[in-house]
Design a protein around this motif. Structure first.
Motif, PDB file in Angstrom:
ATOM      1  N   VAL A 162       0.841  -1.201   0.000  1.00  0.00           N
ATOM      2  CA  VAL A 162       0.000   0.000   0.000  1.00  0.00           C
ATOM      3  C   VAL A 162       0.877   1.252   0.000  1.00  0.00           C
ATOM      4  CG1 VAL A 162      -1.662   1.349   1.347  1.00  0.00           C
ATOM      5  CG2 VAL A 162      -2.007  -1.116   1.039  1.00  0.00           C
ATOM      6  N   GLY A 163       1.948   1.255   0.776  1.00  0.00           N
ATOM      7  CA  GLY A 163       2.856   2.396   0.784  1.00  0.00           C
ATOM      8  C   GLY A 163       3.542   2.590  -0.556  1.00  0.00           C
ATOM      9  N   LEU A 164       3.961   1.490  -1.171  1.00  0.00           N
ATOM     10  CA  LEU A 164       4.573   1.554  -2.501  1.00  0.00           C
ATOM     11  C   LEU A 164       3.589   2.137  -3.506  1.00  0.00           C
ATOM     12  CD1 LEU A 164       6.702   0.813  -4.654  1.00  0.00           C
ATOM     13  CD2 LEU A 164       5.754  -1.514  -4.647  1.00  0.00           C
ATOM     14  N   MET A 165       2.351   1.682  -3.466  1.00  0.00           N
ATOM     15  CA  MET A 165       1.330   2.206  -4.366  1.00  0.00           C
ATOM     16  C   MET A 165       1.183   3.711  -4.213  1.00  0.00           C
ATOM     17  SD  MET A 165      -2.010   3.478  -4.174  1.00  0.00           S
ATOM     18  CE  MET A 165      -2.729   2.791  -2.685  1.00  0.00           C
ATOM     19  N   ARG A 166       1.112   4.169  -2.971  1.00  0.00           N
ATOM     20  CA  ARG A 166       0.909   5.599  -2.740  1.00  0.00           C
ATOM     21  C   ARG A 166       2.103   6.417  -3.230  1.00  0.00           C
ATOM     22  NH1 ARG A 166      -1.828   4.516   3.196  1.00  0.00           N
ATOM     23  NH2 ARG A 166      -3.999   4.401   2.439  1.00  0.00           N
TER      24      ARG A 166
END
Length: 257
Positions: A162-166
């Protein structure tokens, strides 16, 4: 999400496409006229999915191996043109109390779920940016939005996804690329059955009782079906979702939001 997105003729890469959610996503995209390259480590499973639709092609590749993933992208693009859509779906899970989790298991879980997601997407970024168009969808989990006991490596990895996506969504916002994550709850797949069997072995419950305990986590009292996840991904890949980026879409019957 019922209308078919206008994505006919585009080229998608789906990791972990030989079974479960990845298979459902590949079939949904192919059904919309997308040429779909699926990858995984089991050639027979890839071939079986490819046999279900002429738009699907399988290539054996290991998402944790950077050279393998670069070669995959090169081979797929040489055969079917630039990759317009990347769905980073490959993943695995285990179960153990945190204090009993072996370092090798921690690293393997992070490698497949998080590093593998990054390596699946990385080779496509420059081309998408040059064409000022692209769709990236990470298949994360409700474990990327909340905590669960006894699966610390998996929760950490999915929070990382999720952090990578953001981060990628911010980085690519001006380039015509959208980056999002779908976060399913418990999906009725082989991975779910493995979780059920672990509960049976460790608690002595019956298979039915174990399944009921997991289904009860969803406020709707049921398991998510792979096709539900696939429909959300299909929508995110279409023109109607061109303003949707940096988002987590929880597919969990209200468990998370």
């Amino acid at each position: 999400m019922t209308a078919t997105p206008r994505i006919t003729g585009r080229h998608a890469l789906v990791s972990g496409g030989g079974s479960g959610v990845g298979r459902a996503i590949a079939l949904a995209l192919a059904g919309a006229g997308v040429n779909v390259t699926i990858c995984g480590r089991r050639e027979a499973a890839l071939a079986e999915v490819a046999s279900e639709n002429d738009h699907i092609f399988g290539i054996v590749a290991d998402v944790t191996d950077e050279a393998d993933m670069i070669a995959l992208h090169e081979k797929a693009e040489a055969a079917r043109g630039p990759i317009d859509i990347v769905v980073a779906n490959a993943g695995l899970s285990g179960s153990a109390p945190a204090h009993k989790t072996a370092l090798v298991d921690w690293r393997h879980t992070i490698d497949v779920n998080l590093t593998g997601a990054f390596l699946t997407v990385k080779p496509a970024l420059a081309g998408m940016a040059a064409r000022k168009a692209g769709r990236i969808v990470f298949v994360a989990s409700t474990a990327g939005l909340k905590g669960y006991a006894y699966v610390a490596p998996y929760v950490a990895a999915k929070h990382g996804v999720v952090g990578l996506m953001r981060a990628l969504a911010v980085e690519t916002a001006k380039s015509g690329i959208t980056v999002n994550a779908v976060c399913p709850g418990f999906v009725e797949t082989d991975m779910l059955e493995e979780s059920v069997q672990r509960i049976v072995e460790k608690t002595g419950r019956s298979t039915g009782e174990a399944r009921e305990s997991l289904a009860a986590i969803n406020p709707q009292g049921r398991f998510i079906q792979p096709e539900e996840v696939a429909e959300a991904v299909l929508w995110l890949c279409g023109d109607a979702a061109r303003s949707i980026t940096g988002q987590t879409i929880s597919i969990s019957g209200g468990e998370t939001w």
